[in-house]
Design an enzyme around this catalytic site. Structure first.
Site, mmCIF file in Angstrom:
data_model
loop_
_atom_site.group_PDB
_atom_site.id
_atom_site.type_symbol
_atom_site.label_atom_id
_atom_site.label_comp_id
_atom_site.label_asym_id
_atom_site.label_seq_id
_atom_site.Cartn_x
_atom_site.Cartn_y
_atom_site.Cartn_z
ATOM 1 N N LEU A 2 -7.292 32.899 -7.023
ATOM 2 C CA LEU A 2 -7.738 31.881 -5.985
ATOM 3 C C LEU A 2 -6.537 31.851 -4.918
ATOM 4 O O LEU A 2 -5.619 31.655 -5.446
ATOM 5 C CB LEU A 2 -7.971 30.991 -6.734
ATOM 6 C CG LEU A 2 -9.234 30.555 -8.038
ATOM 7 C CD1 LEU A 2 -9.157 29.447 -8.523
ATOM 8 C CD2 LEU A 2 -10.324 31.030 -7.070
ATOM 9 N N HIS A 3 -6.854 32.098 -3.821
ATOM 10 C CA HIS A 3 -5.951 31.787 -2.807
ATOM 11 C C HIS A 3 -6.557 31.440 -1.439
ATOM 12 O O HIS A 3 -5.897 31.225 -0.575
ATOM 13 C CB HIS A 3 -5.238 33.119 -2.571
ATOM 14 C CG HIS A 3 -6.017 34.259 -1.799
ATOM 15 N ND1 HIS A 3 -6.834 35.206 -2.416
ATOM 16 C CD2 HIS A 3 -5.976 34.543 -0.415
ATOM 17 C CE1 HIS A 3 -7.327 35.802 -1.553
ATOM 18 N NE2 HIS A 3 -6.903 35.721 -0.185
ATOM 19 N N ARG A 4 -7.949 31.316 -1.209
ATOM 20 C CA ARG A 4 -8.449 30.999 -0.008
ATOM 21 C C ARG A 4 -8.096 29.497 0.290
ATOM 22 O O ARG A 4 -8.137 28.608 -0.531
ATOM 23 C CB ARG A 4 -10.074 30.971 0.116
ATOM 24 C CG ARG A 4 -10.528 32.218 -0.145
ATOM 25 C CD ARG A 4 -11.279 32.908 1.092
ATOM 26 N NE ARG A 4 -11.293 34.357 0.882
ATOM 27 C CZ ARG A 4 -10.578 35.137 1.382
ATOM 28 N NH1 ARG A 4 -9.694 34.967 2.444
ATOM 29 N NH2 ARG A 4 -10.604 36.541 1.018
ATOM 30 N N ASP A 35 -11.990 34.381 -5.619
ATOM 31 C CA ASP A 35 -12.261 34.198 -4.083
ATOM 32 C C ASP A 35 -11.858 35.222 -3.134
ATOM 33 O O ASP A 35 -11.842 34.966 -2.115
ATOM 34 C CB ASP A 35 -11.895 32.712 -3.595
ATOM 35 C CG ASP A 35 -10.221 32.530 -3.615
ATOM 36 O OD1 ASP A 35 -9.686 33.503 -3.772
ATOM 37 O OD2 ASP A 35 -9.765 31.450 -3.350
#
Ligand code: UD1
Length: 362
Positions: free
Chosen positions: A204-206, A281
């Site tokens: 997850l990094h958005r 994501d």
């Protein structure tokens, strides 16, 4: 013909590698690798050069992090100098990161033709910085190399003429198929104490998921709950690490949810191949799981890669913790897997791109 191939961020490296290999083999296009330095940490950049056997960049711009305007501006200023001095015949950009946008603008203004690999993808969500990067890059590109039919349609709808659209398939899958064999030798599962087929892999990094503490806490708490059902390994992106480190109150711990540093390409594709479930994501991972027939839950409300949903490996689960959990349990309760692969995701995309370019620059 001299072609500058631009890379900047982690998801660019596996898209550039097959092109460089193909160009070197044919000896008609002379590739120059330009690394903007958008990503610079050892495990966000260097390790990918090693795993993908990429040559040292011919030029490293070293721009680093910053706001969108700062980062894009710095890349444009540095890259303009490279193109002015190098007089390249073509600029090849890949994906949808700020480096892609910045270098396509420079190319267009210096009247050097731009080729965009992975053109035409649209999430129709302008709050996503990559959507702006994709739209601007495509409008400026002489060659729009696409991965799927919906991308062709998106370009046509935006008025891009037929002679600029080339359906060549998915270059990231060239790397995936090429390196799977080598990745089989990775000891990542033993190293992390994971058993093939019985763990979940999370990335997850958005900004829309991790920059707002409350949104991220909801997702994270769902993962904690899911880790009671199966062990989870979560290589944490630097942006996400910042959020976790700053969280007040701190995030809960559970020994079955393992937060680790980002891992290299070979370890990652092995970990993905043997996962029971992937929660992400990322854009590229939605596609890689499709080819590997691994169920993927995408923690977003939209995707620029709808073909992965049509095929059935990918489900959009939004950011609501309960929905994420419910969909994860559905996957865990079902034994069936989808085995369809979209047309031209076959490992031969770099060859098709080289064919097009050799015809245009005889
Ligand atoms: C970028 C891309 C995104 C892509 C992602 C993959 C844009 C707009 N976004 O997002 O599309 O999915 O890369 O990783 O181009 N940082 C480090 N070390 C690094 C790189 C970044 O610590 O090597 C930290 C910095 O604090 C930086 C933050 O991560 O401010 C975000 O980096 P940035 O390049 O701005 O965007 P990403 O979130 O990585």
């Amino acid at each position: 013909m001299k072609a500058a191939i631009v890379v900047g961020a982690r998801p660019n490296f596996m898209k550039a590698a097959p092109l460089i290999r193909e160009f070197k083999r044919r000896e008609k296009v002379f590739p120059l690798l330009i690394h903007t330095g958008q990503h610079y940490d050892e495990n966000m950049s260097r390790i990918f050069f090693e795993d993908l056997e990429l040559p040292e960049p011919d030029t490293y711009l070293g721009v680093g992090s910053g706001t969108h305007a700062e980062q894009t501006g710095k890349i444009m200023i540095a890259f303009e100098e490279v193109v002015r001095r190098g007089r390249q015949d073509l600029i090849i950009v890949v994906g949808d990161v700020n480096s892609t946008l910045a270098c396509s603008i420079v190319g267009a203004k210096l009247l050097v033709p731009v080729a965009h690999v992975e053109a035409g993808l649209r999430s129709f969500d302008l709050t996503m910085p990559e959507e702006i990067n994709r739209m601007v890059t495509d409008v400026l590109s002489r060659f729009c190399f696409t991965t799927c039919h919906d991308a062709n349609e998106n370009l046509r709808r935006e008025g891009i003429s037929e002679d600029r659209i080339f359906f060549v398939g998915n270059i990231m899958i060239d790397s995936l198929l090429f390196y799977l064999k080598k990745a089989a030798g990775s000891s990542v599962l033993e190293h992390l104490g994971l058993e093939a087929g019985s763990y979940a892999l999370v990335t997850l990094h958005r900004p829309s998921n991790v920059d707002d503490p409350e949104t991220f806490r909801g997702i994270y708490d769902a993962l904690i709950e899911l880790s009671d059902s199966l062990p989870i390994v979560f290589p944490v992106h630097p942006r996400t690490r910042k959020m976790i480190d700053a969280a007040d109150p701190p995030f809960r711990n559970n020994p079955h949810l393992r937060l680790i540093e980002p891992i290299g390409y070979l370890d990652f594709i092995k970990a993905m191949k043997y996962a029971r479930l992937v929660v992400t994501d990322s854009g590229g991972i939605q596609e890689e799981t499709t080819v590997l027939s691994v169920p993927c839950l995408t923690v977003r409300n939209n995707t620029e890669r709808p073909i992965t949903i049509e095929i059935g490996t990918n489900v959009l689960v939004g950011t609501d913790g309960q929905k994420i959990l419910a969909e994860a349990r559905k996957v865990l309760g079902s034994g069936t897997r989808q085995h369809n692969i979209p047309p031209l995701w076959d490992g031969e995309t770099a060859g098709r791109i080289a064919d097009v370019l050799e015809k245009q620059f005889p």
